[in-house]
Design a protein around this motif. Structure first.
Motif, PDB file in Angstrom:
ATOM      1  N   VAL A  89      -5.785  10.913   1.242  1.00  0.00           N
ATOM      2  CA  VAL A  89      -6.772  11.954   1.777  1.00  0.00           C
ATOM      3  C   VAL A  89      -6.486  12.312   3.132  1.00  0.00           C
ATOM      4  O   VAL A  89      -6.580  13.785   3.149  1.00  0.00           O
ATOM      5  CB  VAL A  89      -8.213  11.129   1.959  1.00  0.00           C
ATOM      6  CG1 VAL A  89      -9.323  11.834   2.621  1.00  0.00           C
ATOM      7  CG2 VAL A  89      -8.688  10.676   0.641  1.00  0.00           C
ATOM      8  N   ASP A  90      -5.974  11.658   4.110  1.00  0.00           N
ATOM      9  CA  ASP A  90      -5.261  12.184   5.318  1.00  0.00           C
ATOM     10  C   ASP A  90      -4.270  13.329   4.951  1.00  0.00           C
ATOM     11  O   ASP A  90      -4.085  14.278   5.803  1.00  0.00           O
ATOM     12  CB  ASP A  90      -4.615  11.242   6.145  1.00  0.00           C
ATOM     13  CG  ASP A  90      -5.884  10.305   6.475  1.00  0.00           C
ATOM     14  OD1 ASP A  90      -6.847  10.555   6.707  1.00  0.00           O
ATOM     15  OD2 ASP A  90      -5.370   9.039   7.112  1.00  0.00           O
ATOM     16  N   GLU A  91      -3.402  13.227   3.915  1.00  0.00           N
ATOM     17  CA  GLU A  91      -2.483  14.215   3.622  1.00  0.00           C
ATOM     18  C   GLU A  91      -2.797  15.402   2.825  1.00  0.00           C
ATOM     19  O   GLU A  91      -2.127  16.410   2.519  1.00  0.00           O
ATOM     20  CB  GLU A  91      -1.329  13.426   2.868  1.00  0.00           C
ATOM     21  CG  GLU A  91      -0.569  12.447   3.538  1.00  0.00           C
ATOM     22  CD  GLU A  91       0.399  11.871   3.034  1.00  0.00           C
ATOM     23  OE1 GLU A  91       1.059  12.478   2.111  1.00  0.00           O
ATOM     24  OE2 GLU A  91       0.795  10.487   2.920  1.00  0.00           O
ATOM     25  N   GLU A  92      -4.345  15.449   2.465  1.00  0.00           N
ATOM     26  CA  GLU A  92      -4.957  16.422   1.837  1.00  0.00           C
ATOM     27  C   GLU A  92      -4.127  16.433   0.260  1.00  0.00           C
ATOM     28  O   GLU A  92      -4.268  17.436  -0.023  1.00  0.00           O
ATOM     29  CB  GLU A  92      -4.743  17.619   2.447  1.00  0.00           C
ATOM     30  CG  GLU A  92      -5.550  17.678   3.866  1.00  0.00           C
ATOM     31  CD  GLU A  92      -5.497  19.206   4.313  1.00  0.00           C
ATOM     32  OE1 GLU A  92      -4.725  20.410   3.946  1.00  0.00           O
ATOM     33  OE2 GLU A  92      -6.294  19.263   5.294  1.00  0.00           O
ATOM     34  N   VAL A  93      -3.708  15.251  -0.163  1.00  0.00           N
ATOM     35  CA  VAL A  93      -3.265  15.280  -1.660  1.00  0.00           C
ATOM     36  C   VAL A  93      -4.625  14.855  -2.321  1.00  0.00           C
ATOM     37  O   VAL A  93      -4.797  15.304  -3.474  1.00  0.00           O
ATOM     38  CB  VAL A  93      -2.467  14.048  -1.810  1.00  0.00           C
ATOM     39  CG1 VAL A  93      -2.151  13.817  -3.286  1.00  0.00           C
ATOM     40  CG2 VAL A  93      -1.162  14.329  -1.082  1.00  0.00           C
TER      41      VAL A  93
ATOM     42  N   ARG B 142      -7.744   1.073  -1.038  1.00  0.00           N
ATOM     43  CA  ARG B 142      -8.224   2.092  -0.259  1.00  0.00           C
ATOM     44  C   ARG B 142      -7.287   2.425   0.936  1.00  0.00           C
ATOM     45  O   ARG B 142      -7.362   3.707   1.308  1.00  0.00           O
ATOM     46  CB  ARG B 142      -9.729   1.353   0.520  1.00  0.00           C
ATOM     47  CG  ARG B 142     -10.200   2.259   1.370  1.00  0.00           C
ATOM     48  CD  ARG B 142     -11.569   1.668   1.856  1.00  0.00           C
ATOM     49  NE  ARG B 142     -12.537   1.284   0.904  1.00  0.00           N
ATOM     50  CZ  ARG B 142     -12.937   0.154   0.656  1.00  0.00           C
ATOM     51  NH1 ARG B 142     -12.506  -0.961   1.377  1.00  0.00           N
ATOM     52  NH2 ARG B 142     -13.703  -0.151  -0.246  1.00  0.00           N
ATOM     53  N   GLN B 143      -6.547   1.510   1.411  1.00  0.00           N
ATOM     54  CA  GLN B 143      -5.487   1.961   2.382  1.00  0.00           C
ATOM     55  C   GLN B 143      -4.737   3.134   1.703  1.00  0.00           C
ATOM     56  O   GLN B 143      -4.127   4.224   2.450  1.00  0.00           O
ATOM     57  CB  GLN B 143      -4.709   0.787   2.924  1.00  0.00           C
ATOM     58  CG  GLN B 143      -3.930   1.122   4.053  1.00  0.00           C
ATOM     59  CD  GLN B 143      -3.224  -0.341   4.715  1.00  0.00           C
ATOM     60  OE1 GLN B 143      -3.278  -1.108   4.015  1.00  0.00           O
ATOM     61  NE2 GLN B 143      -2.419  -0.007   5.837  1.00  0.00           N
ATOM     62  N   ALA B 144      -4.089   2.986   0.521  1.00  0.00           N
ATOM     63  CA  ALA B 144      -3.342   3.786  -0.023  1.00  0.00           C
ATOM     64  C   ALA B 144      -4.003   5.092  -0.354  1.00  0.00           C
ATOM     65  O   ALA B 144      -3.235   6.258  -0.082  1.00  0.00           O
ATOM     66  CB  ALA B 144      -2.860   3.346  -1.201  1.00  0.00           C
TER      67      ALA B 144
ATOM     68  N   ASP C   7     -11.175   0.419 -10.265  1.00  0.00           N
ATOM     69  CA  ASP C   7     -10.369   0.506 -11.564  1.00  0.00           C
ATOM     70  C   ASP C   7      -8.866   0.453 -11.119  1.00  0.00           C
ATOM     71  O   ASP C   7      -8.113  -0.159 -11.775  1.00  0.00           O
ATOM     72  CB  ASP C   7     -10.697   2.075 -12.124  1.00  0.00           C
ATOM     73  CG  ASP C   7     -11.883   2.013 -12.822  1.00  0.00           C
ATOM     74  OD1 ASP C   7     -12.577   0.808 -13.007  1.00  0.00           O
ATOM     75  OD2 ASP C   7     -12.332   2.958 -13.234  1.00  0.00           O
ATOM     76  N   LEU C   8      -8.610   0.897  -9.942  1.00  0.00           N
ATOM     77  CA  LEU C   8      -7.243   1.064  -9.515  1.00  0.00           C
ATOM     78  C   LEU C   8      -6.680  -0.471  -9.276  1.00  0.00           C
ATOM     79  O   LEU C   8      -5.734  -1.046  -9.402  1.00  0.00           O
ATOM     80  CB  LEU C   8      -6.866   2.000  -8.464  1.00  0.00           C
ATOM     81  CG  LEU C   8      -6.857   3.426  -8.817  1.00  0.00           C
ATOM     82  CD1 LEU C   8      -7.160   4.415  -7.615  1.00  0.00           C
ATOM     83  CD2 LEU C   8      -5.745   3.863  -9.592  1.00  0.00           C
ATOM     84  N   ALA C   9      -7.754  -1.259  -8.514  1.00  0.00           N
ATOM     85  CA  ALA C   9      -7.371  -2.446  -8.056  1.00  0.00           C
ATOM     86  C   ALA C   9      -7.083  -3.408  -9.488  1.00  0.00           C
ATOM     87  O   ALA C   9      -6.244  -4.416  -9.241  1.00  0.00           O
ATOM     88  CB  ALA C   9      -8.383  -2.999  -7.213  1.00  0.00           C
ATOM     89  N   ALA C  10      -8.027  -3.038 -10.193  1.00  0.00           N
ATOM     90  CA  ALA C  10      -7.878  -4.071 -11.370  1.00  0.00           C
ATOM     91  C   ALA C  10      -6.492  -3.664 -12.253  1.00  0.00           C
ATOM     92  O   ALA C  10      -5.651  -4.290 -12.615  1.00  0.00           O
ATOM     93  CB  ALA C  10      -8.830  -3.750 -12.619  1.00  0.00           C
TER      94      ALA C  10
ATOM     95  N   HIS D 141       0.902  -1.268  -0.005  1.00  0.00           N
ATOM     96  CA  HIS D 141       0.018  -0.017   0.117  1.00  0.00           C
ATOM     97  C   HIS D 141       0.874   1.303   0.115  1.00  0.00           C
ATOM     98  O   HIS D 141       0.496   2.344  -0.442  1.00  0.00           O
ATOM     99  CB  HIS D 141      -0.898  -0.016   1.232  1.00  0.00           C
ATOM    100  CG  HIS D 141      -0.253   0.277   2.427  1.00  0.00           C
ATOM    101  ND1 HIS D 141       0.259  -0.495   3.254  1.00  0.00           N
ATOM    102  CD2 HIS D 141      -0.132   1.297   3.260  1.00  0.00           C
ATOM    103  CE1 HIS D 141       0.715  -0.048   4.452  1.00  0.00           C
ATOM    104  NE2 HIS D 141       0.269   1.204   4.142  1.00  0.00           N
ATOM    105  N   VAL D 142       2.213   1.162   0.402  1.00  0.00           N
ATOM    106  CA  VAL D 142       3.141   2.335   0.455  1.00  0.00           C
ATOM    107  C   VAL D 142       3.584   2.467  -0.821  1.00  0.00           C
ATOM    108  O   VAL D 142       3.592   3.755  -1.239  1.00  0.00           O
ATOM    109  CB  VAL D 142       4.121   2.049   1.481  1.00  0.00           C
ATOM    110  CG1 VAL D 142       5.125   3.369   1.302  1.00  0.00           C
ATOM    111  CG2 VAL D 142       3.777   2.045   2.889  1.00  0.00           C
TER     112      VAL D 142
END
Length: 283
Positions: free
Chosen positions: A90-94, A83-85, A70-73, A44-45
């Motif tokens: 989202v937490d970093e406001e990117v 989702r973890q990535a 789409d990203l998973a595929a 995920h990192v």
């Protein structure tokens, strides 16, 4: 959708298309990079950094982002890993998640540093082009509320100056200023000022020396939402200001800022501590 000019040259805003009506996300297939399994770096990192680089090099603020499916595929990963990535970004406001709409590249929020400068000066400092649509410029009788806020008698004449303020063509805030009419004789004989504080200073010798602000969260009413191009009920920052020349109240204003474009930045200092660091503009 964007700013338009009527035949008189006055800037207005075209609200015929809602800002959330059409979103076309890029394809996950466009994202370069691959996951290296067994590299010692959590999957995920790795994905987070691949997505971060793609956002910074290929997407504009506000752009729609591919779905988790789409990203998973694209990367042959479980949606939980994707989702973890995304959660990290989202937490970093990117990235921003908007319920019912999807994920989008975060639009920069301007730090709302409270100080007695004009809107034009503040936007120019940020390298943006300020503009304004005048909504009203008139003399009104002080209501009970205005009389209390401006320390006047109810019914005394007050100049009301209401504007929609824009930066690079996008609505940012609705500002409404109230000034005792006896302080600014003849101001209505001229066109509405592009910078109110400059006119007060240069024409009337009223240089704002200090002020008191009250800031609170509020929800967009129908009329404010229409002007700011947001949805009814969207969060806003409401700022009420009393500005003084010496001990005399000269200006009472109420401003509504889009909460998706502003964040409040307040420098603090412990009494007797070191002087605060020099302010540097952030976007």
């Amino acid at each position: 959708m964007g700013p338009i000019k009527d035949p008189s040259g006055i800037l207005s805003w075209d609200n015929t298309v809602d800002r959330k009506d059409i979103f076309v996300a890029c394809s996950a297939a466009e994202i370069p990079g691959e996951i290296v399994r067994g590299s010692g770096t959590a999957i995920h990192v790795q994905l987070r950094e691949i997505l971060r680089k793609f956002v910074s090099t290929s997407l504009a603020p506000g752009a729609a982002f591919p779905s988790e499916r789409d990203l998973a595929a694209r990367f042959s990963l479980a949606r939980m890993t994707v989702r973890q990535a995304i959660d990290s970004l989202v937490d970093e406001e990117v990235l921003d998640r908007i319920v019912g709409l999807g994920t989008f590249v975060t639009r920069p929020k301007f730090d709302l540093q409270v100080k007695l400068t004009s809107y034009s000066e503040e936007m120019e400092r940020r390298g943006m082009v300020p503009a304004a649509q005048v909504l009203s410029f008139e003399q009104v009788a002080a209501t009970a509320l205005l009389a209390r806020e401006l320390q006047l008698d109810e019914g005394q004449p007050v100049i009301r100056f209401r504007r929609l303020l824009l930066a690079d063509g996008e609505p940012m805030s609705v500002d409404e200023n109230f000034i005792p009419a006896h302080r600014v004789p003849g101001i209505l004989d001229e066109p509405p000022p592009s910078s109110l504080y400059n006119v007060l200073s240069e024409r009337y010798g009223l240089v704002m020396e200090w002020g008191e602000d009250t800031i609170e969260a509020t929800a967009a009413s129908a009329s404010i939402a229409r002007l700011l191009n947001v949805d009814v009920g969207d969060p806003l920052l409401k700022l009420q200001r009393h500005a003084f020349v010496s001990r005399a109240m000269v200006d009472f204003s109420v401003s509504f800022y889009r909460a998706d474009r502003y964040k409040l930045w307040v420098p603090l200092q412990r009494p007797g501590g070191r002087s605060r660091r020099a302010y540097s503009a952030r976007r």
